[in-house]
Design an enzyme around this catalytic site. Sequence first.
Site, mmCIF file in Angstrom:
data_model
loop_
_atom_site.group_PDB
_atom_site.id
_atom_site.type_symbol
_atom_site.label_atom_id
_atom_site.label_comp_id
_atom_site.label_asym_id
_atom_site.label_seq_id
_atom_site.Cartn_x
_atom_site.Cartn_y
_atom_site.Cartn_z
ATOM 1 N N ARG A 60 0.565 -4.625 11.974
ATOM 2 C CA ARG A 60 -0.312 -4.501 13.146
ATOM 3 C C ARG A 60 0.253 -6.017 13.955
ATOM 4 O O ARG A 60 0.377 -7.097 13.194
ATOM 5 C CB ARG A 60 -1.756 -4.844 12.932
ATOM 6 C CG ARG A 60 -2.345 -3.318 12.639
ATOM 7 C CD ARG A 60 -2.492 -2.392 13.994
ATOM 8 N NE ARG A 60 -2.922 -1.201 13.853
ATOM 9 C CZ ARG A 60 -2.500 -0.335 13.644
ATOM 10 N NH1 ARG A 60 -1.144 -0.126 13.284
ATOM 11 N NH2 ARG A 60 -2.995 1.081 13.547
ATOM 12 N N ASP A 63 7.655 -3.671 15.697
ATOM 13 C CA ASP A 63 7.120 -2.335 16.044
ATOM 14 C C ASP A 63 5.672 -2.506 16.440
ATOM 15 O O ASP A 63 5.165 -1.817 17.358
ATOM 16 C CB ASP A 63 7.210 -1.361 15.134
ATOM 17 C CG ASP A 63 6.938 0.124 15.620
ATOM 18 O OD1 ASP A 63 6.058 0.621 14.986
ATOM 19 O OD2 ASP A 63 7.514 0.269 16.689
ATOM 20 N N GLY A 86 6.104 3.691 14.744
ATOM 21 C CA GLY A 86 6.255 4.050 13.578
ATOM 22 C C GLY A 86 5.964 5.445 13.124
ATOM 23 O O GLY A 86 6.590 6.008 12.057
ATOM 24 N N GLU A 102 -0.535 -4.749 23.130
ATOM 25 C CA GLU A 102 0.478 -3.419 23.467
ATOM 26 C C GLU A 102 -0.487 -2.862 24.665
ATOM 27 O O GLU A 102 -1.571 -2.533 24.625
ATOM 28 C CB GLU A 102 0.357 -2.580 22.178
ATOM 29 C CG GLU A 102 1.231 -3.282 21.239
ATOM 30 C CD GLU A 102 1.050 -2.459 19.746
ATOM 31 O OE1 GLU A 102 0.697 -1.151 19.869
ATOM 32 O OE2 GLU A 102 1.267 -3.015 18.781
ATOM 33 N N GLY A 120 0.693 -1.313 -0.021
ATOM 34 C CA GLY A 120 0.102 -0.124 -0.027
ATOM 35 C C GLY A 120 0.813 1.362 0.146
ATOM 36 O O GLY A 120 1.986 1.354 -0.515
ATOM 37 N N ARG A 121 0.453 2.277 0.485
ATOM 38 C CA ARG A 121 1.060 3.620 0.680
ATOM 39 C C ARG A 121 2.470 3.414 1.298
ATOM 40 O O ARG A 121 3.359 3.935 0.776
ATOM 41 C CB ARG A 121 0.168 4.614 1.350
ATOM 42 C CG ARG A 121 -0.947 5.147 0.398
ATOM 43 C CD ARG A 121 -1.586 6.091 1.292
ATOM 44 N NE ARG A 121 -2.888 6.626 0.693
ATOM 45 C CZ ARG A 121 -4.063 6.366 1.069
ATOM 46 N NH1 ARG A 121 -4.222 5.570 1.763
ATOM 47 N NH2 ARG A 121 -5.116 6.979 0.090
ATOM 48 N N HIS A 169 5.886 0.419 19.160
ATOM 49 C CA HIS A 169 4.874 1.070 18.221
ATOM 50 C C HIS A 169 5.075 2.472 17.866
ATOM 51 O O HIS A 169 4.136 3.399 18.178
ATOM 52 C CB HIS A 169 3.472 0.763 18.751
ATOM 53 C CG HIS A 169 2.203 0.806 17.596
ATOM 54 N ND1 HIS A 169 1.290 0.448 17.788
ATOM 55 C CD2 HIS A 169 2.470 1.652 16.446
ATOM 56 C CE1 HIS A 169 0.533 0.731 16.622
ATOM 57 N NE2 HIS A 169 1.266 1.180 15.808
ATOM 58 N N ARG A 187 -3.609 -7.859 -2.604
ATOM 59 C CA ARG A 187 -4.739 -8.173 -3.017
ATOM 60 C C ARG A 187 -4.569 -8.243 -4.743
ATOM 61 O O ARG A 187 -5.159 -9.199 -5.199
ATOM 62 C CB ARG A 187 -5.945 -7.238 -2.513
ATOM 63 C CG ARG A 187 -6.313 -7.536 -1.270
ATOM 64 C CD ARG A 187 -7.317 -6.707 -0.862
ATOM 65 N NE ARG A 187 -6.568 -5.335 -0.527
ATOM 66 C CZ ARG A 187 -7.244 -4.305 0.009
ATOM 67 N NH1 ARG A 187 -8.532 -4.421 0.392
ATOM 68 N NH2 ARG A 187 -6.751 -3.097 -0.215
ATOM 69 N N THR A 188 -3.784 -7.379 -5.299
ATOM 70 C CA THR A 188 -3.779 -6.992 -6.645
ATOM 71 C C THR A 188 -2.539 -6.958 -7.323
ATOM 72 O O THR A 188 -1.667 -6.583 -6.426
ATOM 73 C CB THR A 188 -4.620 -5.834 -7.373
ATOM 74 O OG1 THR A 188 -3.946 -4.929 -6.420
ATOM 75 C CG2 THR A 188 -6.016 -6.231 -6.766
HETATM 76 C C1 8YV Z 1 -0.116 4.477 15.989
HETATM 77 C C2 8YV Z 1 -0.494 3.686 13.902
HETATM 78 O O1 8YV Z 1 -1.426 4.108 15.946
HETATM 79 O O2 8YV Z 1 -1.195 5.128 12.129
HETATM 80 C C3 8YV Z 1 -1.554 3.969 12.620
HETATM 81 O O3 8YV Z 1 -2.032 2.942 12.397
HETATM 82 O O4 8YV Z 1 -0.526 2.440 14.024
HETATM 83 C C4 8YV Z 1 0.394 4.674 14.488
HETATM 84 O O5 8YV Z 1 0.386 5.954 13.690
HETATM 85 C C5 8YV Z 1 -0.576 6.280 16.674
HETATM 86 O O6 8YV Z 1 -0.603 6.053 17.756
HETATM 87 C C6 8YV Z 1 -1.589 6.731 15.814
HETATM 88 O O7 8YV Z 1 -2.176 8.045 16.921
#
Ligand code: 8YV
Length: 307
Positions: A225, A249, A274, A254, A147-148, A272, A169-170
């Site tokens: 995730r 991450d 990212g 969590e 994805g992005r 987490h 998916r594609t």
């Molecule tokens: C965190 C993320 O959730 O954007 C998402 O889906 O996993 C991260 O950016 C962050 O806590 C979002 O506020």
Amino acid sequence: MHDLLQIGKFPPLAQDIIDTEFRCHSLEALEQDQALRTAVRALITRSNCVVPAEVIERLPSLGIIATCGVGYDLIPIELAARRQVIVTNTPDVLNAAVAELCVGLLFALLRQIPQGDRFTRSGAWRHAAFPLGVSLAGKRVGIVGLGRIGKEVARRLEPFGVTLAYCGRTDQRLAWRFEPDLHQLARDSDILILASPGGRATEHMIGASVLDALGPQGYLINIARGSVVNQQQLIEALERGAIGGAALDVFDAEPDIDPRLFELDNVVLSPHVGSATGETRIAMARLTLDNLHRFFEDGTALTPVPA
Ligand code: 8YV
């Protein structure tokens, strides 16, 4: 100033911005104020917070759920759609930050950077050489979910002399090879990067059979995730050397993650983060608020999630 129900805690720099533009109320405050509960039209939250279905059902005037983050797997979007509640997220503004962390975790894993720091601090260098790492150049990288964010990761890795392939998916008809079969992608990869959305469709997509296909010289990076991986089977694979290592991450449960992960030296752990740069979190908060402003202006949104 419009009222919002807020679920989740924002970093102070983001909360300060939110509080200048909206009046935020906690779930507890709404329970105490029947008039507010029936009147509130908007909910602001973060992508790592659960939005309970019963909360949506108890807000008769709710029209928008604006999450700060790109993931919306913790929001009951089918219920929201039935209630004609718009759900918005914050795509694109965090792509670079997440992709940069992915590259950093990859080098930390291959070159054992956290272990090297501990080794040097401990004085062990006086008595032994630090063990050899693994080069990235020439390796085969498979990206699960192009994805992005996945594309930003691929663009950043290409200059390091890797061969890129992806599944999803594609077939997006890109220069990188599309492999429709996840197990085959794992067999064909030295490094498997997980960048897919969370949710039911990808839950436990990565289990023992994929990890065995990746193999004992293979490495796993998860910036997606925790739910995308069967964590119990990942830990077992790491413990028995079925894969070379992992950089994570995201996790189950969590921040109370499985302590067996702390005992593994072939794992790099990251809390987490990212999207967790100052610039990115301000941009995410800004887009979240702009979605809310647009909704109160004309009932639409800038970045609604796909129905
Ligand atoms: C965190 C993320 O959730 O954007 C998402 O889906 O996993 C991260 O950016 C962050 O806590 C979002 O506020």
